[in-house]
Design a protein around this motif. Structure first.
Motif, mmCIF file in Angstrom:
data_model
loop_
_atom_site.group_PDB
_atom_site.id
_atom_site.type_symbol
_atom_site.label_atom_id
_atom_site.label_comp_id
_atom_site.label_asym_id
_atom_site.label_seq_id
_atom_site.Cartn_x
_atom_site.Cartn_y
_atom_site.Cartn_z
ATOM 1 N N TRP A 251 -29.303 -50.974 27.789
ATOM 2 C CA TRP A 251 -28.002 -51.140 27.131
ATOM 3 C C TRP A 251 -28.230 -51.390 25.654
ATOM 4 C CZ3 TRP A 251 -24.026 -50.175 30.400
ATOM 5 C CH2 TRP A 251 -24.258 -50.339 31.758
ATOM 6 N N ASN B 163 -21.598 -53.210 30.034
ATOM 7 C CA ASN B 163 -22.316 -54.317 30.664
ATOM 8 C C ASN B 163 -22.253 -55.509 29.730
ATOM 9 O OD1 ASN B 163 -24.168 -55.062 33.002
ATOM 10 N ND2 ASN B 163 -25.428 -55.657 31.250
ATOM 11 N N TRP C 134 -21.915 -54.375 25.979
ATOM 12 C CA TRP C 134 -22.829 -53.341 25.508
ATOM 13 C C TRP C 134 -22.606 -52.063 26.300
ATOM 14 C CZ3 TRP C 134 -28.320 -55.224 23.790
ATOM 15 C CH2 TRP C 134 -28.167 -56.224 22.822
ATOM 16 N N ARG D 133 -24.112 -47.733 27.095
ATOM 17 C CA ARG D 133 -25.311 -46.942 27.313
ATOM 18 C C ARG D 133 -25.842 -46.380 25.991
ATOM 19 N NH1 ARG D 133 -27.695 -48.371 31.909
ATOM 20 N NH2 ARG D 133 -26.409 -47.994 33.765
#
Length: 844
Positions: A390, A413, A438, A440
């Motif tokens: 992340w 996340n 956060w 990807r």
């Protein structure tokens, strides 16, 4: 040498003359006619048992005998004695008649004794020799003492480890016989080796004196070293330095996968390109693009604690690595760049230390596998990254272009625990009341811990690739019409014949069954094309240093998120995890379902090895100012080659031109700092720390200082370039990765060259002030007055007298500086005159 000869010599045997053995006469033991010496059973017993009880013999002088008679049989002598009162025993006679081989076996089986009349030439077994066969001993003398060795084995030998009782007696016996056989083969092998070595030592050409031994060892040493270097040369694929100057001038690859039919040495095109634009970076409007999310995984080991600390304190957190040169961008570009160390399971003695380091710095990832380099660690890292990597979101909304159609943008996340070298924007957001989740990453980067990475340079290049238009989809192959069809097939609901033949129908028609693996194959005839799904809008990018037009070098390469996710799930990729990891990764990308649309972007100019490495990829620390001078030189070479091509074509003379199978000009491999396969040495001895680091910069005056006095180290240090001049006033555009940093001292030299140094040197500051004063005077006095002042200042003195701060350097007949249009003394005098004119003008 005598010790070796004695050890390897065979056991000594008695020198026995092979003479005719005759029956010896019975010695006369009763010269005194004593009745106690008459022959009889007691005398015979004493004489026959003398081999075991030598101390019981009477202290009488030994009878005279001939040395040749010591091998005669005692049985023959006794049978020739006609004065015996008792005839010989039948068993004894039979024994002597069968086993007496005095004439055919002259060599005794044991050492004879001169005090006993004992036959050492009997060919019977040891039992018949060692046990006396006297009638007084009865059955004891003929009973075998070791009869258990053949038939009557003791029980303790039968019940061995693993025996299950009486049922395993035969099995244990077989095992024991096999063990004895293996041991016998081993002993025979040792004997054969000893015999072979003995023959070798006895060979006349084998060295036996100290001088010959030393010469032989020296010859073998020379042969071993020569063979080693020959194998290194043969197995080394890099035998010639690379044309790095051409890499910085000609356009680099940024298209689909390179063809495997392309020559590994293909570099120039035929005909030579004449209308290409020089590669330059950064493009206009770079900061208007939203920063890319980059997750950098640095491969490390449990024992590399010191190297991880160096990375944390230099390029992972340094302001010039994250913001760029000059004033930088405030860390906006690398606000989504995360650095983590990737380790495998640590050794037992390093577990506690690694755990403490993880708790302290919160920047380490432990993969569930043993430490390795080419045994699956790279695939395990990308599999981990597909689920647990992340990066921070985009914090600023002032960017003109932001990605909106990528499929992975909605995955979020909660923000994890931050490391000290994480972006400053992430630390500020975590201190806020509601931290943002956060997302990807756009790219996952694999890097080695012997690489020095400039994060701002890496992120800016990946950002440009992220916003490029995707490659067009390659045309699909034409669909072949079916060669034959079954005429009796039923039609479907639409009235058309189905274009697929079922294997089960074929099997039932011919009345046989097909195996399962056949029915799993594709259909026998071409199927009707199905509507294709729209391709994913996610970018497909493979970025790195392309080696020999085959694979991306393993010091650092980046995969876009879509490729990372596919690598972690594809079952075929999971079977291709062993081998050279950089080559395996390139193989993965080649088998991608959309491999033709994957953009292979190579950056050969700004990724190189440390100057001290001496490899084909080594040259000095490179900056954009020197790269511009390199491009000018390569363009002149290309123009010269184009003229030679035109002359060759007009004269119709076959001339080999630089192309796919021709080496580029040798001068394109030249470096002012390092040489291929030559250990680096400073230009002059006894350079201080700043001077020695400056000498590692490609094209610098310090790297070309020699002992001939044409350019001194102090003068070269004054004419050095500041960071603004080296970066041509740009924030990025220089070195991305320096690889092959095998020593910590090399790592610190790289940090000093790329991260430290003044933005503006004192000489550049003085020249800048002079230029500004010239502009002001041109505005007030006119160009003609200013030109006259400068000409007068130039004609007064040609010697160098430069004062910078509190330092004054004087040198007769100085060489002109390479990068300045005016001499330094001219600038100093012109600046003084201009100040006087300005002061007089103000006074009036």
């Amino acid at each position: 040498m005598s010790l070796v000869r004695d050890f390897l010599a065979p056991p000594s045997r008695p020198n026995v003359p092979l003479t005719r053995v005759t029956s010896a006469k019975d010695p006369d033991y009763h010269q005194n006619n004593s009745p106690s010496t008459q022959p009889g059973p007691s005398t015979t017993l004493t004489a026959r048992t003398g081999t075991r009880r030598t101390t019981s013999l009477p202290q009488t002088p030994a009878p005279p005998y001939d040395e040749d008679d010591e091998f005669n049989s005692r049985a023959i002598r006794r049978s020739a004695d006609r004065s015996r009162l008792y005839p010989p025993d039948a068993r004894e006679a039979a024994s002597h008649s069968v086993c007496s081989t005095a004439t055919s076996t002259p060599i005794p089986s044991r050492a004879p004794s001169p005090f006993l009349y004992y036959s050492g030439t009997s060919s019977c077994d040891s039992d018949s020799e060692s046990e006396p066969e006297s009638p007084l001993l009865g059955e004891v003398g003929i009973r075998r003492r070791s009869g258990w060795l053949e038939d009557e084995r003791p029980r303790w030998r039968l019940f061995r480890l693993g025996a299950g009782g009486h049922g395993n007696v035969h099995a244990n016996g077989e095992i024991w016989r096999r063990r004895r056989r293996r041991w016998r083969d081993f002993v025979w092998g040792l004997r054969s080796s000893k015999r072979l070595l003995r023959r070798l030592v006895r060979h006349p050409f084998f060295p036996k004196t100290p001088v010959t031994i030393l010469l032989t060892l020296l010859l073998f040493a020379i042969f071993g070293v020569s063979l080693t270097f020959l194998l290194i040369y043969i197995l080394n694929p890099d035998k010639e330095p690379l044309p790095w100057r051409g890499y910085c001038t000609l356009p680099q690859r940024s298209a689909g996968p390179p063809s495997l039919s392309l020559s590994p040495t293909a570099f120039l095109q035929t005909p030579l390109p004449t209308n290409f634009s020089l590669p330059s970076f950064p493009p206009d409007g770079l900061d208007s693009l939203a920063p890319a999310g980059v997750f950098v995984g640095v491969f490390s080991m449990d024992t590399s604690v010191e190297r991880r600390m160096l990375i944390r304190s230099t390029w992972a957190s340094h302001v010039r690595s994250r913001e760029g040169a000059g004033f930088g961008d405030g860390g906006v570009g690398t606000s989504r760049t995360i650095v983590r160390f990737i380790l495998a399971q640590p050794q037992k003695e390093w577990e506690r230390r690694v755990k403490l380091e993880m708790e302290m710095y919160k920047d380490m990832v432990i993969l569930p596998l043993t430490e390795n380099m080419n045994d699956g660690k790279t695939h395990a890292f990308f599999s981990w990254a597909a689920n647990h990597s992340w990066v921070p979101p985009i914090y600023l909304d002032s960017h003109d272009k932001v990605p909106t159609n990528f499929t992975y943008l909605n995955a979020t996340n909660p923000a994890p625990a931050l490391a000290q070298h994480d972006p400053v924007f992430a630390h500020r957001d975590q201190l806020s009341a509601s931290p943002r989740p956060w997302v990807r990453p756009d790219f996952v980067v694999k890097a080695d811990d012997d690489s020095f990475v400039m994060l701002a340079e890496l992120e800016s290049r990946l950002r440009v690739e992220l916003y490029k238009e995707p490659l067009p989809r390659p045309p699909s192959p034409p669909v072949r019409s079916p060669q034959w069809r079954q005429q009796s097939q039923p039609r479907d609901d639409s009235g058309e014949e189905p274009s697929v033949l079922d294997y089960n129908q074929i099997a039932s028609y011919f009345n046989f069954s097909l195996p399962a693996y056949v029915t799993g194959f594709p259909t026998l005839v071409a199927s009707r094309p199905t509507p294709e799904e729209p391709p994913s809008p996610d970018p497909l990018i493979f970025w790195g240093y392309l080696v020999k037009n085959r694979f991306m070098a393993g010091e650092l390469y980046a995969l876009s998120w879509s490729l990372v996710e596919w690598v972690s799930k594809d079952p075929l990729v999971k079977t291709m995890t062993r081998g050279a990891e950089d080559k395996q990764t390139s193989k993965w990308i080649r088998i991608h379902p959309r491999a033709g649309q994957v953009r292979w972007t190579s950056e050969r100019c700004w990724i190189y090895d440390h100057p001290r490495a001496g490899t084909v990829y080594s040259h000095g620390f490179l900056f954009p100012s020197e790269m511009k001078r390199v491009q000018e030189g390569v363009l002149r070479d290309l123009q010269r080659l184009a003229q030679q091509t035109a002359v060759a074509e007009s004269s119709a003379v076959a001339n080999t031109l630089p192309g796919q199978h021709v080496a580029p000009p040798e001068k394109w491999t030249h470096s002012t700092v390092s040489k291929f396969h030559v250990r680096y040495s400073p230009p002059v001895a006894d350079l201080n720390l700043d001077y020695s680091v400056e000498a590692l910069v490609e094209g610098s005056d310090m790297s070309m200082v020699h002992d001939d006095g044409s350019m001194t180290a102090d003068l070269a240090w004054q004419y050095r370039e500041g960071r603004q001049q080296r970066y041509l006033g740009q924030r990025v555009g220089g070195t991305v990765v320096v690889h092959f940093i095998k020593k910590n001292m090399w790592f610190l030299e790289t940090a000093a060259a790329l991260l430290h140094g003044e933005d503006v040197t004192p000489l550049e500051r003085a020249l800048g002030q002079t230029r500004r004063a010239q502009q002001q005077l041109r505005t007030g006095l006119g160009d003609s007055s200013v030109d006259g002042v400068i000409e007068a200042a130039e004609g007064q003195d040609s010697s160098l007298s430069l004062s910078v701060g509190s330092q004054t350097e004087t040198s007769p007949t100085p060489p002109p500086p390479r990068r300045n249009s005016l001499d330094s003394s001219t600038h100093t005098k012109a600046r003084t005159k201009l100040r006087r004119l300005a002061r007089d003008r103000t006074a009036h």
